[in-house]
Write an enzyme that holds these catalytic residues in place. Structure first.
Site, PDB file in Angstrom:
ATOM      1  CG  ASP A 141      -1.922   1.034   1.315  1.00 56.00           C
ATOM      2  OD1 ASP A 141      -2.783   1.027   0.428  1.00 56.00           O
ATOM      3  OD2 ASP A 141      -1.896   1.867   2.238  1.00 56.00           O
TER       4      ASP A 141
ATOM      5  CD  GLU B 217      -2.143   2.457  -3.587  1.00 55.49           C
ATOM      6  OE1 GLU B 217      -3.271   2.863  -3.833  1.00 55.49           O
ATOM      7  OE2 GLU B 217      -1.631   2.540  -2.457  1.00 55.49           O
TER       8      GLU B 217
END
Ligand code: GLC
Length: 524
Positions: free
Chosen positions: A210, A269
């Site tokens: 993330d 990401e």
């Protein structure tokens, strides 16, 4: 077709499971890990190679699990460690990999570290695990700089010190309940390494990382030159909050841990658009894969789509990395809605699925995409995304793309749960879109996806690392994949003639060798 000399992830079809919304096994209205296990047969038949599970670690769920309070345990909402082990083992038995979501940029404010930091006060070692600063202005009443939270409002919150007086401020690029970690503190990496090894030792096959362009912050925390509140999809290449050079040393350290698990994959990401900047994340000693979001951002427009494909390829070619493709995830509007809604939006979404699945590299399909689900229009009182509150009810947030899967039957909860009181309401009109109905219908979106994925996995025309754009009529995109496949997309207003070749699959009706608007075809 899979080449055994390449890593499994290099051409994998990943399927993103949003665990809250996939399948509920215990009747609380929220999906869980045993629910995912129960549906693995469906995923196998769809042809997916690997799962990516959004966060299932212990969390107060201020941001649906992206606020982690214990990274080495499963939240009771989703089950327990044994349920995770069952899921991993069952997936492996079926030949599917399982990747989890790792959240290294921040923790939950309920994490014991943050609670200790609050209690310990300014200057303490506990505070040095996060980014605490004195405020600006005479009495420190102003935030330390002008940074905004991605979810709205300032990225700083002031704490009350033990003596009851207003004190320091802490940084949170996301919600107030997601304090950013201080990656200059070696304890932070050491703890992440424990987390990585904890799950990889249990048999997990990798992580989606993330906010992989976050973590490192410029030491002097300079003001943002431009303050633009609407983020996630915004252009961020000149934004001091992200993509600081220091992040690459962190990725190199993470990679050294992964190198002890040679089959595991790290997928970042990375909301970075400059090709050279993006490529740095996927150098041979950093991430294996980086999400390239250009295709998500492209409108249904030939020039935009061609540009997204060419730039995504060019970025990874700079460093010899593998491309990734995605059209949807839990943070963006679903494709049929994004491309105009109604039958046209759905036709375009199917056409874009053919474009994506024709491309070399790893692809990511988001649960429900294979059903052609649109975004759901939810009433205000149903909204759960912190974006709604933090933006003062000016941005509705991402709940519309996170609604539970409709599996079977004619009314909500469509076999998702035993209770009709699901965590987000499921639109009754999705009765036409259930898995059950679509499996029985040879012309359904689901049947179309299954055939497309099957071709991609089995036909040699999909092999080969490069893509060549061919000349094509205005409003269309035609490319030749080096394995031999030709993909034609008609994003224009009129039908176009198809090039020579046999039509392997089309997303709509091909009449007399002509491809109608809002349609794509594969030719061999
Ligand atoms: C990522 C996630 C998003 C989350 C945010 C903060 O962008 O995809 O859902 O809100 O990070 O962790």
């Amino acid at each position: 077709m899979t080449d055994p000399s390449r890593p499994w992830w290099a051409d994998a079809v990943f399927y993103q499971v949003y665990p809250r919304s996939f399948q509920d096994s215990n009747g609380d209205g929220v999906g869980d890990l045993d629910g995912v296990s129960a549906r693995l047969g469906y995923l196998k038949a769809l042809g997916v190679d690997a799962l990516w599970l959004n966060p299932v670690m212990v969390s107060p769920m201020a941001d649906n699990g992206y606020d982690v309070a214990d990274p080495r345990d499963i939240d009771p909402l989703f089950g327990d460690l044994a349920a995770m082990d069952r899921l991993t083992a069952a997936a492996h038995d079926l030949g599917m990999k399982v990747t989890m979501d790792l959240v290294p940029n921040h923790t939950s404010s309920a994490h014991p570290w943050f609670q200790a930091a609050l209690a310990a006060g300014p200057g303490s070692t506990q505070r040095r695990r996060y980014i605490f600063r004195d405020g600006a202005g005479a009495d420190g009443a102003e935030p330390p700089n002008n940074w905004l939270s991605i979810f709205g409002g300032p990225a700083w919150t002031r704490v009350t010190e033990a003596d009851g007086r207003p004190g320091q401020w802490y940084l949170h690029l996301f919600d107030v309940e997601q304090p950013d970690l201080n990656w200059e503190n070696p304890e932070v990496f050491d703890d992440l390494e424990r987390t990585l090894r904890f799950w990889l030792d249990r048999g997990v096959d990798g992580f989606r990382i993330d906010v992989a362009h976050g973590m490192a912050k410029p030491r002097d925390l300079p003001d943002m030159p431009i303050v633009k509140p609407e983020m996630l999809l915004a252009e961020m290449d000149d934004d001091p909050r992200f993509n600081d050079d220091g992040v690459h040393e962190i990725h190199r350290r993470i990679r050294r841990v992964f190198d002890d698990y040679p089959d595991a994959v790290a997928i970042g990401e990375v909301w970075v658009y400059d090709n050279e900047q993006f490529a740095r994340y996927v150098r041979p000693d950093e991430l294996h894969l980086g999400f390239n979001f250009r295709l998500v951002r492209a409108g249904f427009d030939a020039a935009d789509i061609r540009d997204a494909i060419e730039n995504s390829m060019a970025a990874v070619e700079l460093v010899g990395a593998t491309p990734t493709w995605t059209l949807a995830n839990h943070d963006v509007e679903r494709e049929p809605t994004r491309y105009g809604g109604g039958p046209v939006g759905l036709a375009r979404a199917k056409a874009m699925a053919l474009v994506m699945l024709a491309l070399p590299g790893a692809v990511f399909v988001y649960n429900g995409e294979e059903l052609g689900l649109p975004n759901a229009d939810l009433p205000d009182e149903a909204l759960r995304d912190p974006v709604w509150e933090r933006s003062g009810h000016t941005r509705r947030g991402r709940d519309g793309s996170r609604v539970p899967m409709p599996w079977q039957g004619d009314a909500p909860p469509f076999g998702f749960s035993d209770t009709a009181d699901t965590w987000l309401p499921i639109p009754p009109e999705w009765s036409a879109l259930t898995v059950e109905k679509q499996l029985a219908d040879p012309s359904s979106t689901l049947t179309f996806f299954r055939r497309a994925i099957e071709f991609r996995c089995q036909r040699s025309e999909f092999d080969g690392p490069t893509v060549e754009m061919l000349d094509s009529p205005a409003g269309s995109v035609v490319f030749h994949a080096s394995g031999g496949l030709v993909c034609v997309l008609n994003a224009g207003d009129g039908a176009i003639p198809l090039p020579e070749g046999e039509v392997l699959l089309a997303s709509g009706d091909v009449v007399d060798g002509a491809l109608p608007p809002d349609t794509a075809a594969w030719l061999v």
